[in-house]
Write a protein that holds these residues in place. Structure first.
Motif, PDB file in Angstrom:
ATOM      1  N   LEU A   1       0.959  -1.463   0.065  1.00 40.97           N
ATOM      2  CA  LEU A   1      -0.170   0.024   0.268  1.00 40.97           C
ATOM      3  C   LEU A   1       0.917   1.273  -0.023  1.00 40.97           C
ATOM      4  CD1 LEU A   1      -2.602  -1.255   2.259  1.00 40.97           C
ATOM      5  CD2 LEU A   1      -3.190  -0.511  -0.217  1.00 40.97           C
ATOM      6  N   LEU A   2       1.844   1.225   0.604  1.00 41.07           N
ATOM      7  CA  LEU A   2       2.780   2.282   0.795  1.00 41.07           C
ATOM      8  C   LEU A   2       3.102   2.630  -0.606  1.00 41.07           C
ATOM      9  CD1 LEU A   2       3.611   4.023   3.042  1.00 41.07           C
ATOM     10  CD2 LEU A   2       5.342   3.187   3.267  1.00 41.07           C
ATOM     11  N   VAL A   3       3.810   1.311  -1.389  1.00 38.67           N
ATOM     12  CA  VAL A   3       4.261   1.981  -2.503  1.00 38.67           C
ATOM     13  C   VAL A   3       3.112   2.598  -3.768  1.00 38.67           C
ATOM     14  CG1 VAL A   3       5.121   0.512  -4.623  1.00 38.67           C
ATOM     15  CG2 VAL A   3       6.246  -0.351  -2.746  1.00 38.67           C
ATOM     16  N   HIS A   4       2.008   1.783  -3.405  1.00 39.22           N
ATOM     17  CA  HIS A   4       1.316   2.730  -4.300  1.00 39.22           C
ATOM     18  C   HIS A   4       1.221   4.283  -3.852  1.00 39.22           C
ATOM     19  CE1 HIS A   4      -3.109   3.735  -5.248  1.00 39.22           C
ATOM     20  NE2 HIS A   4      -2.639   2.754  -6.141  1.00 39.22           N
ATOM     21  N   ASP A   5       0.911   4.235  -3.004  1.00 34.58           N
ATOM     22  CA  ASP A   5       1.164   6.028  -2.492  1.00 34.58           C
ATOM     23  C   ASP A   5       1.704   6.714  -2.500  1.00 34.58           C
ATOM     24  OD1 ASP A   5      -1.018   4.974  -1.162  1.00 34.58           O
ATOM     25  OD2 ASP A   5      -0.767   5.085   1.140  1.00 34.58           O
ATOM     26  N   ALA A   6       2.968   5.957  -2.969  1.00 32.25           N
ATOM     27  CA  ALA A   6       4.244   6.171  -3.654  1.00 32.25           C
ATOM     28  C   ALA A   6       4.408   6.626  -4.309  1.00 32.25           C
ATOM     29  CB  ALA A   6       5.609   6.167  -2.695  1.00 32.25           C
ATOM     30  N   GLY A   7       3.853   6.690  -5.307  1.00 33.93           N
ATOM     31  CA  GLY A   7       3.010   6.748  -6.969  1.00 33.93           C
ATOM     32  C   GLY A   7       4.353   5.513  -7.632  1.00 33.93           C
ATOM     33  N   LEU A   8       4.924   4.729  -7.307  1.00 30.22           N
ATOM     34  CA  LEU A   8       5.922   3.523  -7.888  1.00 30.22           C
ATOM     35  C   LEU A   8       5.083   2.211  -8.519  1.00 30.22           C
ATOM     36  CD1 LEU A   8       8.158   3.013  -4.987  1.00 30.22           C
ATOM     37  CD2 LEU A   8       8.139   4.963  -6.559  1.00 30.22           C
ATOM     38  N   LEU A   9       3.389   1.754  -8.483  1.00 32.14           N
ATOM     39  CA  LEU A   9       2.676   0.639  -9.070  1.00 32.14           C
ATOM     40  C   LEU A   9       1.599   1.970  -9.581  1.00 32.14           C
ATOM     41  CD1 LEU A   9       2.848  -2.017  -6.998  1.00 32.14           C
ATOM     42  CD2 LEU A   9       4.115  -1.491  -8.274  1.00 32.14           C
TER      43      LEU A   9
END
Length: 245
Positions: free
Chosen positions: A226-234
């Motif tokens: 979820l944090l990866v997604h929030d950071a815009g990496l996916l």
């Protein structure tokens, strides 16, 4: 002269059964789950609860390894109960029970520290497997379900830019290889798959995941995703957009 055969080493004792607490406001659901799961030798149902406001006292008294928690209950819902429980030192893992594949409530439960979720109509063998996996530290969310949750997270709230900025600042705490592993976790890769794609050993991947969880103060791999997604990496179909360069 014959050399005596080496004695056969004793077999390792089986692991102790997973101590499971079932919390659901419907007595028929509790009875059905107890009947379905109680016959498995790998699970020991240590108790039942009828509402979220009972959970902390039951956990203190019964010491379960895993709580199987309904989301919708009348006095205290399972989301609030999960948030309170996961703030306790040494809290058991939580698997939420739901009738939906992905919705805002499931997303909130995952953010609160739940290790996954199962649908109420899931076959008993798969619920048993989910409980065992969660007890072993392996969150239960398939990549497909994770992508659904990511899409829901992307579409909700007016503070998307702020959330991205906060997530990126948190990721700045990670070393470059840890960032690579975190993004691979966000794509739904297992430890073995991540090891193969990044040319690392499985043990090294496990070490990196443990360090990521500690540095970012997260509970499990789903929260990393979820944090990866929030950071815009996916993007929402799970494709990698690259690291934080």
């Amino acid at each position: 002269m014959n050399t005596p055969a080496s004695p056969t080493p004793p077999a390792s004792p089986p692991p102790p059964p997973v101590r499971l607490l079932i919390v659901d406001d419907d007595p028929l659901v509790r009875a059905g789950l107890t009947l379905m799961l109680g016959g498995d030798e790998g699970i020991d149902i240590v108790g039942e609860g009828a509402d979220g406001d009972e959970v902390e006292e039951l956990v203190e008294r019964l010491r379960p390894d895993v709580v199987l928690m309904d989301i919708r209950m009348p006095v205290m819902d399972g989301l609030t109960a999960t948030e309170r429980l996961r703030r306790r030192p040494g809290a058991p893992e939580v698997v939420v029970l739901t009738t939906f594949h992905a919705d805002e409530q499931v997303l909130r439960a995952i953010r609160a520290g739940a290790a996954g979720f199962v649908l109420k109509d899931t076959p008993p063998a798969r619920i048993v497997d989910a409980v065992r996996r969660v007890a072993a530290g392996d969150p239960v969310l398939s990549p497909a379900v994770t992508r659904q949750l990511m899409a829901r997270a992307a579409g909700g709230g007016h503070d998307r830019a702020g959330r991205t900025d906060r997530a990126r600042r948190r990721f700045d705490q990670l070393a470059e290889r840890e960032k690579d592993v975190a993004v691979a976790v966000g794509r739904g890769g297992s430890n073995a798959e991540i090891a193969g794609s990044l040319y690392l050993s499985v043990a090294t991947v496990k070490t990196h995941v443990s360090r990521i969880l500690a540095k970012l103060e997260l509970n499990n791999r789903v929260q990393i995703a979820l944090l990866v997604h929030d950071a815009g990496l996916l993007d929402t179909d799970g494709e990698d957009r690259g690291g934080l360069r």
